[in-house]
Design a protein around this motif. Structure first.
Motif, PDB file in Angstrom:
ATOM      1  N   TYR A 101      24.561  -9.906  27.414  1.00 46.08           N
ATOM      2  CA  TYR A 101      25.677 -10.663  28.018  1.00 46.08           C
ATOM      3  C   TYR A 101      26.866  -9.750  28.301  1.00 46.08           C
ATOM      4  N   SER A 102      26.555  -8.437  28.441  1.00 45.98           N
ATOM      5  CA  SER A 102      27.652  -7.489  28.660  1.00 45.98           C
ATOM      6  C   SER A 102      28.230  -7.579  30.074  1.00 45.98           C
ATOM      7  N   LYS A 103      27.430  -8.107  31.038  1.00 46.10           N
ATOM      8  CA  LYS A 103      27.956  -8.192  32.414  1.00 46.10           C
ATOM      9  C   LYS A 103      28.698  -9.528  32.595  1.00 46.10           C
ATOM     10  N   ASN A 104      29.610  -9.782  31.699  1.00 42.71           N
ATOM     11  CA  ASN A 104      30.459 -10.972  31.791  1.00 42.71           C
ATOM     12  C   ASN A 104      31.915 -10.560  31.798  1.00 42.71           C
ATOM     13  N   ARG A 105      32.764 -11.421  32.332  1.00 42.63           N
ATOM     14  CA  ARG A 105      34.193 -11.093  32.448  1.00 42.63           C
ATOM     15  C   ARG A 105      34.878 -11.439  31.125  1.00 42.63           C
ATOM     16  N   ILE A 106      34.496 -10.701  30.111  1.00 43.45           N
ATOM     17  CA  ILE A 106      34.994 -10.991  28.764  1.00 43.45           C
ATOM     18  C   ILE A 106      35.398  -9.708  28.033  1.00 43.45           C
ATOM     19  N   VAL A 129      40.881  -8.354  36.064  1.00 49.15           N
ATOM     20  CA  VAL A 129      40.199  -7.195  35.466  1.00 49.15           C
ATOM     21  C   VAL A 129      38.775  -7.146  36.015  1.00 49.15           C
ATOM     22  N   HIS A 130      38.370  -5.960  36.452  1.00 50.08           N
ATOM     23  CA  HIS A 130      37.012  -5.828  37.010  1.00 50.08           C
ATOM     24  C   HIS A 130      36.057  -5.360  35.906  1.00 50.08           C
ATOM     25  N   MET A 131      34.876  -5.962  35.892  1.00 45.66           N
ATOM     26  CA  MET A 131      33.904  -5.584  34.859  1.00 45.66           C
ATOM     27  C   MET A 131      33.553  -4.098  34.913  1.00 45.66           C
ATOM     28  N   ARG A 132      33.652  -3.531  36.137  1.00 44.52           N
ATOM     29  CA  ARG A 132      33.360  -2.097  36.265  1.00 44.52           C
ATOM     30  C   ARG A 132      34.283  -1.301  35.339  1.00 44.52           C
ATOM     31  N   GLU A 133      35.563  -1.704  35.290  1.00 42.60           N
ATOM     32  CA  GLU A 133      36.511  -0.999  34.406  1.00 42.60           C
ATOM     33  C   GLU A 133      36.119  -1.202  32.948  1.00 42.60           C
ATOM     34  N   LEU A 134      35.693  -2.410  32.613  1.00 39.13           N
ATOM     35  CA  LEU A 134      35.337  -2.680  31.209  1.00 39.13           C
ATOM     36  C   LEU A 134      34.166  -1.793  30.780  1.00 39.13           C
ATOM     37  N   PHE A 135      33.221  -1.593  31.692  1.00 38.79           N
ATOM     38  CA  PHE A 135      32.094  -0.704  31.360  1.00 38.79           C
ATOM     39  C   PHE A 135      32.561   0.745  31.265  1.00 38.79           C
ATOM     40  N   GLU A 136      33.484   1.133  32.152  1.00 34.38           N
ATOM     41  CA  GLU A 136      33.970   2.523  32.112  1.00 34.38           C
ATOM     42  C   GLU A 136      34.718   2.803  30.809  1.00 34.38           C
ATOM     43  N   GLN A 137      35.418   1.784  30.328  1.00 33.62           N
ATOM     44  CA  GLN A 137      36.237   1.971  29.114  1.00 33.62           C
ATOM     45  C   GLN A 137      35.405   1.971  27.838  1.00 33.62           C
ATOM     46  N   ASP A 138      34.227   1.431  27.872  1.00 31.92           N
ATOM     47  CA  ASP A 138      33.478   1.224  26.624  1.00 31.92           C
ATOM     48  C   ASP A 138      31.997   1.557  26.828  1.00 31.92           C
ATOM     49  N   SER A 139      31.619   2.750  26.362  1.00 30.43           N
ATOM     50  CA  SER A 139      30.223   3.176  26.571  1.00 30.43           C
ATOM     51  C   SER A 139      29.265   2.351  25.709  1.00 30.43           C
ATOM     52  N   GLN A 140      29.805   1.630  24.733  1.00 32.49           N
ATOM     53  CA  GLN A 140      28.949   0.845  23.824  1.00 32.49           C
ATOM     54  C   GLN A 140      28.846  -0.621  24.238  1.00 32.49           C
ATOM     55  N   ARG A 141      29.349  -0.925  25.422  1.00 30.65           N
ATOM     56  CA  ARG A 141      29.449  -2.349  25.810  1.00 30.65           C
ATOM     57  C   ARG A 141      28.090  -3.067  25.769  1.00 30.65           C
TER      58      ARG A 141
END
Ligand code: F6P
Length: 556
Positions: free
Chosen positions: A62-67, A35-47
């Motif tokens: 700590y939002s730029k973590n693979r979590i 899973v790419h963090m870019r996708e996690l940010f795209e999916q969640d504007s509140q990250r």
């Protein structure tokens, strides 16, 4: 047996890597590693909002973590499986959690305000701490105000701290970081290396009549420190005679007889205790060179910042607890991703020695291959800590972070306001720091590169395209301080101390001993005796060859 020792012995039979949550974390890593963090940010504007927290002018993003939430849930379960809450309590209660040395670990008591209570064997150690703090403060005021005078009546202009490891790195780093708070005209130097040039080059800047030496050594047996201290003493005595020593040498130690044997008056010794580990000692009298530079009032602010982080660490729920979160994220990469290193990138020239201080703090604490009960651990523990100030690091090794083959988690540390703004330079610094965290996280995709290179002919494009790709997905934490002050620096250091402790608890190591440093010391003493013709021993062919080579070429 105390309930602490009984419970600790039980934990020996419940190795953390045999818990169900350990296995679940491995499964989770396998399932999510692409899973790419870019996708996690795209999916969640509140990250950013969900994965950041702030305390008294210190923001942890700590939002730029693979979590994901599930990752955090599992990591928090791991903390519970390691009995983390109980360990925090044992630390606070003064249990002898440094089991191999039978010592309590109470550096947090050094930061407590007067009137607090931290009991060790029924004695309130805060009272002892405050007595030494008051003695250090009186001495610092006397030196800073020109009332403490050298042998011929001149005030002190240069202070030379002679110490090594924890008796050097902490105060050196804090002194550099807090230069804007230092008293002009009082120069503080740090000498640590037994290499004679360190002392010699420092003394070139000093005059015997106006120099004060602080011999800083908890044990007062560390050869490097004692050799430098004796050399400094000879330098002084050659210029001013034996009687000058009393006005020009003070000591920080827990070994009074050795201090007196060196010739320093016990009245000029500032003490600390077995329950303060060397790498945790900058808050004690070991901080005296810092106090001389910034004054007792600012030093108390430094302590107050540390105490604020302690309060947060001991009280905040683990899911919103900065040291716990940093520790768990570190474990996620180190243990479950197999990352071997962790980089510290201060975007502040004053913090340039922070990576070196954290190297000792982390690697001497958690660089262990056996558990606290002596059991062999069959998983990786403490990572290699390294780093360099930004932006210099960008022009040195960031290439590997962006396009190399390794996963390198990083911490970016960024004061938002500068003591030295210099036109637009601070905004440029900040822009660079944020740009690096973004680039490491996002990377640059094939489509993006193609857009940039669309004008190139096909064969050139084929050659350049892969070279211009950035995979991204490199994790980082950003620690943003409103401004680097004694208070925020205190918070930052205490944050890392607790992070290291939490990781040690989870891996099951004793973070407070350092047996690994001893063997090299023993061999060095042996080799020195052989050089002096006082001993002989069999060595491997390489070491014997190098010894012979040295003795043939050495000119004295
Ligand atoms: O490097 C080993 C070590 O024991 C450190 O833990 C310590 O900070 C350093 O040596 C210096 O020790 P001392 O303050 O006793 O001279």
């Amino acid at each position: 047996m105390s309930s602490f020792l009984e419970q600790m012995a039980q934990q020996r039979h419940a190795a953390i890597n045999s818990t169900p949550v350990w296995a679940r974390l491995h499964q989770h890593q396998r399932a999510t590693r692409h899973v790419h963090m870019r996708e996690l940010f795209e999916q969640d504007s509140q990250r950013f909002h969900r994965y950041s927290l702030e305390l008294d002018g210190l923001l942890l993003d700590y939002s730029k973590n693979r979590i994901t939430d599930r990752t955090l849930e599992l990591l928090l379960e791991l903390a519970d499986a390691a009995n983390l809450g109980q360990w925090l309590q044992w630390m606070r209660d003064g249990e002898r959690i440094n089991v191999s040395e039978q010592r309590a670990v109470l550096h947090t008591a050094l930061r407590q305000p007067a009137g607090s209570r931290v009991l060790l064997d029924g004695v309130n150690v805060v009272d002892q701490v405050q007595d030494v703090l008051a003695a250090c403060s009186r001495f610092a005021e006397a030196v800073r105000g020109g009332d403490w005078r050298g042998h011929d009546g001149q005030p002190v202009r240069d202070v030379v701290n002679i110490g090594i490891g924890g008796s050097d790195l902490g105060p050196l780093m804090v002194h550099e970081a807090l230069r804007p708070y230092c008293q002009p005209g009082l120069n503080v130097h740090f000498v640590s290396n037994v290499d004679g040039q360190h002392l010699a080059q420092t003394l070139e800047q000093c005059q015997p009549a106006t120099t004060l030496f602080i011999v800083a050594s908890k044990s007062f047996t560390t050869p490097e420190t004692l050799l430098n201290a004796h050399a400094a003493r000879r330098w002084l005595v050659a210029a001013a005679g034996d009687a000058a020593v009393a006005r020009h040498f003070v000591a920080i130690s827990s070994n009074r007889p050795a201090v007196q044997a060196f010739g320093i008056d016990a009245a000029n010794m500032f003490g600390f205790w077995g329950w303060v580990g060397g790498r945790y000692s900058v808050w004690s009298a070991i901080g005296l060179p810092v106090m001389l530079a910034i004054g007792p009032e600012q030093f108390r602010q430094f302590l107050a910042g540390g105490a604020a982080m302690d309060e947060h660490f001991f009280r905040a729920p683990f899911a919103r607890n900065m040291p716990v979160l940093l520790a768990l994220l570190g474990i996620w990469y180190n243990t479950f991703y197999g990352a071997h290193t962790h980089a510290i990138m201060p975007y502040d020239h004053g913090l340039r020695r922070l990576p070196a201080h954290l190297q000792q703090l982390d690697m001497e604490s958690n660089g262990k291959r056996v558990g606290r009960c002596g059991e062999r651990l069959d998983f990786d523990t403490g990572p290699v800590i390294w780093g360099e100030e930004g932006v210099n690091s960008q022009h040195a090794f960031f290439q590997l972070l962006h396009q190399g083959t390794r996963l390198v988690p990083c911490d970016f540390i960024l004061p938002l306001n500068s003591h030295y703004p210099q036109g637009d330079q601070h905004r440029v610094l900040v822009a660079n720091c944020l740009a690096q965290t973004e680039a490491l996280m996002r990377g640059k995709s094939e489509a993006e590169v193609l857009r940039e290179l669309a004008h190139l002919p096909g064969d050139e494009l084929d050659m350049l395209l892969p070279q211009k790709l950035f995979p991204g997905n490199q994790p980082s934490n950003t620690l943003a301080l409103d401004r680097l002050t004694p208070y925020t620096l205190g918070m930052l250091l205490a944050l890392y101390e607790h992070k290291v402790f939490v990781q040690g608890v989870i891996w099951g190591v004793n973070s407070f001993d350092q047996w690994g440093v001893e063997y090299g010391k023993q061999l060095a003493a042996q080799l020195l005796a052989e050089m002096d013709g006082k001993a002989s021993a069999a060595h491997d062919a390489s070491t014997s060859g190098l010894m012979r080579h040295f003795q043939e070429r050495f000119h004295g």
